[in-house]
Design a protein around this motif. Sequence first.
Motif, PDB file in Angstrom:
ATOM      1  N   ALA A 107      22.936 -16.418  -9.238  1.00  0.00           N
ATOM      2  CA  ALA A 107      23.196 -16.674  -7.823  1.00  0.00           C
ATOM      3  C   ALA A 107      24.447 -15.939  -7.364  1.00  0.00           C
ATOM      4  N   LYS A 108      25.447 -15.855  -8.219  1.00  0.00           N
ATOM      5  CA  LYS A 108      26.690 -15.170  -7.847  1.00  0.00           C
ATOM      6  C   LYS A 108      26.442 -13.701  -7.536  1.00  0.00           C
ATOM      7  N   GLU A 109      25.609 -13.038  -8.350  1.00  0.00           N
ATOM      8  CA  GLU A 109      25.272 -11.639  -8.094  1.00  0.00           C
ATOM      9  C   GLU A 109      24.552 -11.503  -6.757  1.00  0.00           C
ATOM     10  N   LEU A 110      23.621 -12.402  -6.508  1.00  0.00           N
ATOM     11  CA  LEU A 110      22.848 -12.363  -5.267  1.00  0.00           C
ATOM     12  C   LEU A 110      23.736 -12.569  -4.046  1.00  0.00           C
ATOM     13  N   VAL A 111      24.628 -13.553  -4.117  1.00  0.00           N
ATOM     14  CA  VAL A 111      25.526 -13.829  -2.992  1.00  0.00           C
ATOM     15  C   VAL A 111      26.418 -12.623  -2.718  1.00  0.00           C
ATOM     16  N   ALA A 112      26.959 -12.024  -3.761  1.00  0.00           N
ATOM     17  CA  ALA A 112      27.821 -10.849  -3.592  1.00  0.00           C
ATOM     18  C   ALA A 112      27.052  -9.712  -2.919  1.00  0.00           C
ATOM     19  N   PHE A 113      25.808  -9.528  -3.313  1.00  0.00           N
ATOM     20  CA  PHE A 113      24.975  -8.486  -2.705  1.00  0.00           C
ATOM     21  C   PHE A 113      24.699  -8.795  -1.237  1.00  0.00           C
ATOM     22  N   CYS A 114      24.371 -10.056  -0.937  1.00  0.00           N
ATOM     23  CA  CYS A 114      24.019 -10.457   0.433  1.00  0.00           C
ATOM     24  C   CYS A 114      25.204 -10.400   1.387  1.00  0.00           C
ATOM     25  N   LEU A 115      26.413 -10.451   0.877  1.00  0.00           N
ATOM     26  CA  LEU A 115      27.584 -10.317   1.730  1.00  0.00           C
ATOM     27  C   LEU A 115      27.710  -8.904   2.299  1.00  0.00           C
ATOM     28  N   LYS A 116      27.074  -7.938   1.616  1.00  0.00           N
ATOM     29  CA  LYS A 116      27.159  -6.542   2.050  1.00  0.00           C
ATOM     30  C   LYS A 116      25.828  -5.999   2.575  1.00  0.00           C
ATOM     31  N   ASN A 117      24.743  -6.708   2.309  1.00  0.00           N
ATOM     32  CA  ASN A 117      23.403  -6.254   2.677  1.00  0.00           C
ATOM     33  C   ASN A 117      22.620  -7.414   3.267  1.00  0.00           C
ATOM     34  N   GLU A 118      21.724  -7.111   4.188  1.00  0.00           N
ATOM     35  CA  GLU A 118      20.947  -8.151   4.841  1.00  0.00           C
ATOM     36  C   GLU A 118      19.505  -8.118   4.338  1.00  0.00           C
ATOM     37  N   PRO A 119      19.093  -9.115   3.547  1.00  0.00           N
ATOM     38  CA  PRO A 119      17.714  -9.136   3.043  1.00  0.00           C
ATOM     39  C   PRO A 119      16.740  -9.640   4.103  1.00  0.00           C
ATOM     40  N   ASP A 120      15.477  -9.282   3.922  1.00  0.00           N
ATOM     41  CA  ASP A 120      14.426  -9.783   4.795  1.00  0.00           C
ATOM     42  C   ASP A 120      13.712 -10.984   4.175  1.00  0.00           C
ATOM     43  N   ILE A 121      13.522 -10.937   2.858  1.00  0.00           N
ATOM     44  CA  ILE A 121      12.806 -11.997   2.149  1.00  0.00           C
ATOM     45  C   ILE A 121      13.529 -12.297   0.837  1.00  0.00           C
ATOM     46  N   LEU A 122      13.639 -13.574   0.508  1.00  0.00           N
ATOM     47  CA  LEU A 122      14.222 -14.005  -0.766  1.00  0.00           C
ATOM     48  C   LEU A 122      13.193 -14.801  -1.557  1.00  0.00           C
ATOM     49  N   ASP A 166       0.856  -1.180   0.000  1.00  0.00           N
ATOM     50  CA  ASP A 166       0.000   0.000   0.000  1.00  0.00           C
ATOM     51  C   ASP A 166       0.900   1.240   0.000  1.00  0.00           C
ATOM     52  N   GLU A 167       0.274   2.414  -0.034  1.00  0.00           N
ATOM     53  CA  GLU A 167       1.058   3.646  -0.154  1.00  0.00           C
ATOM     54  C   GLU A 167       1.930   3.922   1.061  1.00  0.00           C
ATOM     55  N   ASN A 168       1.673   3.265   2.174  1.00  0.00           N
ATOM     56  CA  ASN A 168       2.469   3.461   3.383  1.00  0.00           C
ATOM     57  C   ASN A 168       3.587   2.431   3.538  1.00  0.00           C
ATOM     58  N   SER A 169       3.640   1.475   2.626  1.00  0.00           N
ATOM     59  CA  SER A 169       4.660   0.424   2.714  1.00  0.00           C
ATOM     60  C   SER A 169       6.032   0.985   2.384  1.00  0.00           C
ATOM     61  N   GLU A 170       6.985   0.581   3.183  1.00  0.00           N
ATOM     62  CA  GLU A 170       8.362   0.960   2.916  1.00  0.00           C
ATOM     63  C   GLU A 170       9.123  -0.307   2.588  1.00  0.00           C
ATOM     64  N   GLY A 171       9.653  -0.365   1.414  1.00  0.00           N
ATOM     65  CA  GLY A 171      10.392  -1.550   1.031  1.00  0.00           C
ATOM     66  C   GLY A 171      11.185  -1.322  -0.228  1.00  0.00           C
ATOM     67  N   VAL A 172      12.192  -2.148  -0.395  1.00  0.00           N
ATOM     68  CA  VAL A 172      13.038  -2.116  -1.571  1.00  0.00           C
ATOM     69  C   VAL A 172      13.022  -3.518  -2.160  1.00  0.00           C
ATOM     70  N   ILE A 173      12.815  -3.601  -3.457  1.00  0.00           N
ATOM     71  CA  ILE A 173      12.849  -4.884  -4.145  1.00  0.00           C
ATOM     72  C   ILE A 173      13.974  -4.843  -5.162  1.00  0.00           C
ATOM     73  N   ASP A 174      14.939  -5.735  -4.992  1.00  0.00           N
ATOM     74  CA  ASP A 174      16.061  -5.837  -5.919  1.00  0.00           C
ATOM     75  C   ASP A 174      15.949  -7.160  -6.664  1.00  0.00           C
TER      76      ASP A 174
END
Length: 68
Positions: free
Chosen positions: A38-53, A25-33
């Motif tokens: 898999a290599k790109e994802l792993v590299a990203f996750c080493l520097k950032n902590e996701p909530d949902i995959l 909804d308009e009040n939701s705060e979130g980022v979707i990448d």
Amino acid sequence: MRILVCDDEQRYCQIVKEYILSNFDENSEGVIDTFNSAKELVAFCLKNEPDILFLDIELGDMNGIELA
């Protein structure tokens, strides 16, 4: 909230991303990448902590279950 979508086919990443956004909804705060390997994802996750995959089972460079 940080949500990550990984599929080796870009069009499926976009479909999942649009579906997720349609449920915010308009009040939701979130980022979707999105990631196409898999290599790109792993590299990203080493520097950032996701909530949902959202992972494809058959990725080109790794199995989604192994990746999880």
